[in-house]
Design a protein around this motif. Sequence first.
Motif, short mmCIF file in Angstrom:
data_model
loop_
_atom_site.label_atom_id
_atom_site.label_comp_id
_atom_site.label_asym_id
_atom_site.label_seq_id
_atom_site.Cartn_x
_atom_site.Cartn_y
_atom_site.Cartn_z
N LEU A 1 0.83 -1.20 0.00
CA LEU A 1 0.00 0.00 0.00
C LEU A 1 0.87 1.26 0.00
CD1 LEU A 1 -2.93 1.22 0.40
CD2 LEU A 1 -2.38 1.22 2.83
N LEU A 2 1.89 1.28 0.86
CA LEU A 2 2.76 2.45 0.95
C LEU A 2 3.64 2.59 -0.29
CD1 LEU A 2 3.82 2.29 4.71
CD2 LEU A 2 2.08 3.72 3.65
N LEU A 3 4.09 1.47 -0.83
CA LEU A 3 4.91 1.52 -2.05
C LEU A 3 4.11 2.09 -3.21
CD1 LEU A 3 6.93 -1.82 -1.96
CD2 LEU A 3 7.82 0.48 -1.75
N ASN A 4 2.87 1.63 -3.37
CA ASN A 4 2.04 2.14 -4.46
C ASN A 4 1.68 3.61 -4.25
OD1 ASN A 4 2.03 -0.36 -5.71
ND2 ASN A 4 0.21 -1.05 -4.64
N LEU A 5 1.52 4.00 -3.00
CA LEU A 5 1.20 5.39 -2.71
C LEU A 5 2.33 6.33 -3.12
CD1 LEU A 5 -0.84 7.32 -1.20
CD2 LEU A 5 0.61 7.00 0.80
N THR A 6 3.56 5.87 -2.94
CA THR A 6 4.71 6.73 -3.22
C THR A 6 5.31 6.52 -4.60
OG1 THR A 6 6.21 5.08 -2.23
CG2 THR A 6 5.33 6.80 -0.77
N ALA B 1 5.80 9.45 -6.98
CA ALA B 1 6.87 10.41 -6.68
C ALA B 1 8.25 9.83 -6.92
CB ALA B 1 6.75 10.87 -5.22
N ARG B 2 8.36 8.51 -6.91
CA ARG B 2 9.67 7.88 -7.01
C ARG B 2 10.10 7.59 -8.45
NH1 ARG B 2 9.70 2.97 -5.05
NH2 ARG B 2 7.46 2.76 -4.69
N PHE B 3 9.13 7.46 -9.37
CA PHE B 3 9.47 7.10 -10.74
C PHE B 3 9.13 8.24 -11.69
CE2 PHE B 3 8.69 3.04 -8.61
CZ PHE B 3 9.84 2.36 -8.95
N GLU B 4 9.97 8.44 -12.68
CA GLU B 4 9.74 9.48 -13.66
C GLU B 4 8.62 9.08 -14.61
OE1 GLU B 4 13.33 10.31 -15.66
OE2 GLU B 4 14.36 11.09 -13.89
N GLY B 5 7.94 10.07 -15.15
CA GLY B 5 6.87 9.79 -16.10
C GLY B 5 5.85 10.91 -16.11
N SER B 6 4.85 10.76 -16.96
CA SER B 6 3.83 11.81 -17.09
C SER B 6 2.98 11.95 -15.84
CB SER B 6 2.94 11.51 -18.30
OG SER B 6 2.33 10.23 -18.17
N LEU B 7 2.88 10.89 -15.03
CA LEU B 7 2.08 10.93 -13.81
C LEU B 7 2.92 11.26 -12.58
CD1 LEU B 7 -0.24 7.82 -14.32
CD2 LEU B 7 -0.77 10.23 -14.70
N ASN B 8 4.16 11.61 -12.77
CA ASN B 8 5.03 11.93 -11.65
C ASN B 8 4.54 13.18 -10.93
OD1 ASN B 8 7.62 13.60 -10.66
ND2 ASN B 8 8.03 11.43 -10.47
N MET B 9 4.47 13.12 -9.61
CA MET B 9 3.99 14.27 -8.85
C MET B 9 4.62 14.27 -7.47
SD MET B 9 0.19 13.20 -7.62
CE MET B 9 -0.05 11.94 -6.37
N ASP B 10 4.48 15.39 -6.81
CA ASP B 10 4.99 15.53 -5.46
C ASP B 10 4.05 14.83 -4.49
OD1 ASP B 10 5.61 16.78 -2.82
OD2 ASP B 10 7.03 17.90 -4.06
N LEU B 11 4.61 14.21 -3.45
CA LEU B 11 3.76 13.52 -2.47
C LEU B 11 2.81 14.47 -1.76
CD1 LEU B 11 6.05 10.89 -0.70
CD2 LEU B 11 4.00 10.47 -2.02
N ASN B 12 3.20 15.73 -1.63
CA ASN B 12 2.35 16.68 -0.94
C ASN B 12 1.05 16.95 -1.69
OD1 ASN B 12 4.47 16.87 0.86
ND2 ASN B 12 5.36 18.65 -0.14
N GLU B 13 1.01 16.62 -2.99
CA GLU B 13 -0.22 16.82 -3.75
C GLU B 13 -1.32 15.86 -3.30
OE1 GLU B 13 0.15 17.12 -7.98
OE2 GLU B 13 2.19 17.89 -7.85
N ILE B 14 -0.94 14.77 -2.65
CA ILE B 14 -1.95 13.83 -2.15
C ILE B 14 -2.84 14.52 -1.13
CG2 ILE B 14 -2.31 11.70 -0.83
CD1 ILE B 14 0.24 10.62 -2.12
N SER B 15 -2.23 15.16 -0.15
CA SER B 15 -3.02 15.86 0.85
C SER B 15 -3.67 17.12 0.27
CB SER B 15 -2.15 16.22 2.06
OG SER B 15 -1.06 17.01 1.65
#
Length: 311
Positions: A258-263, A266-280
Motif C-alpha cells: 500500500l505504501l509503495l504504491n502510494l509513493t 513520486a519515485r518514478f519518472e513519467g507523465s504521472l510523476n507528482m509531489d507527495l504533498n499533492e496527495i493531501s
Amino acid sequence: FRLEIRKRFFARGWSGTGTDCRAVAMKAIYDEALSSFFRNVDTRSAGDGPDIYKGKICSLKARALLIDMEEGVVNEILQGPLRDVFDSKQLITDVSGSGNNWAVGYKVYGCQYRENIVEKLRKTAEHCDCLQCFFIIHSMGGGTGSGLGTFVLNLLEDEFPEVYRFVTSVYPSGEDDVITSPYNSVLAMKELNEHADCVLPIENESLFDIVNKIHHMVNSGKLGSTVKPNSLVTSSAGTTKKVQEKPFDAMNNIVANLLLNLTSSARFEGSLNMDLNEISMNLVPFPRLHYLVSSLTPLYTLADVNIPSRR
C-alpha cells in the motif's frame, strides 16, 4: 549487493556472455527511485559519509528511525534478513516498555528521549536532498505506539513545520488482547487530529480477514482461476532466504505494498510523476478532515484473466 554480484559472476565463470554480466550489473545501480527510501553509502566510512550517486550500490541504509521502548521487536529485526539495511545508530530502545499505557509513552518516555529523537531525526534529514514528507508508522493500541508515536508526530511539527506528515496508524481489532487499547486509541486520535497532515488508517482485523480469505483460495486447489500462490501479498517471496513465514508477514506485506504504491508516483519518472504533498492537497478538503480510506486493487495477482494493458 556487491557481494551478491561477485558470487553470481564467479558462479558463471569467465565463459558467461556479456549480456548476462551487464544484466547482473544493472541490478546494482543506485537510481532516484531507490534513493527515496535508501541511502547508498560505503560501509568503510561507518555510514556517515555522503550518498554515492549514479553509481553501483556499495551498501544500502534505510532513511528510517526505529523507536520502541521494548527492545525485543527491534532486536528481532536486527537478527533477521534485513539487519544490514538499518543503521545501528538510528535505533532508540528501552527495556521495560510502556505497559500498554498512552500516558507513559507520551509523558514519561517522550520527555526522556526528546533530545535523542530530535538529534537522530535531524541527522537523517540532513542526508536528504529534497525532504518531501515524513512517514510515521505506528500502532494505536499499545502504549509506545500510541503515546510515543503521537509524541514524535508532535515533535516533527515543532522541528520541521514545513514538512508534511503522513501517518499510517494500525488500529486494534475488536478482540484485541490489550485491555487498554480503546483508551490508547482515543487519546492518540486527538493528537492525530491536531498534528497529522494525512492519516491512512489500517485495521488489524480487516488485514487478518483478507489474509485468511487469500489463503483459503490458495489452499482450495483452484489456483488456475483464482490466485497465484507466490503473490507479493500472500508470501514473502522477495526475501533473500526461504524462511518459514510468520503469521503477520502477509499482513505486513499488504501494508508495505500500500505504501509503495502510494509513493510510486513520486519515485518514478513519467507523465504521472507528482509531489507527495499533492496527495493531501487534493484529497484533504479541510485541515482536520485528513483521514483517507486506504485501499489496494488488485489485491492479489490474478491468473488466467485477460486484463487489458494499462497505457
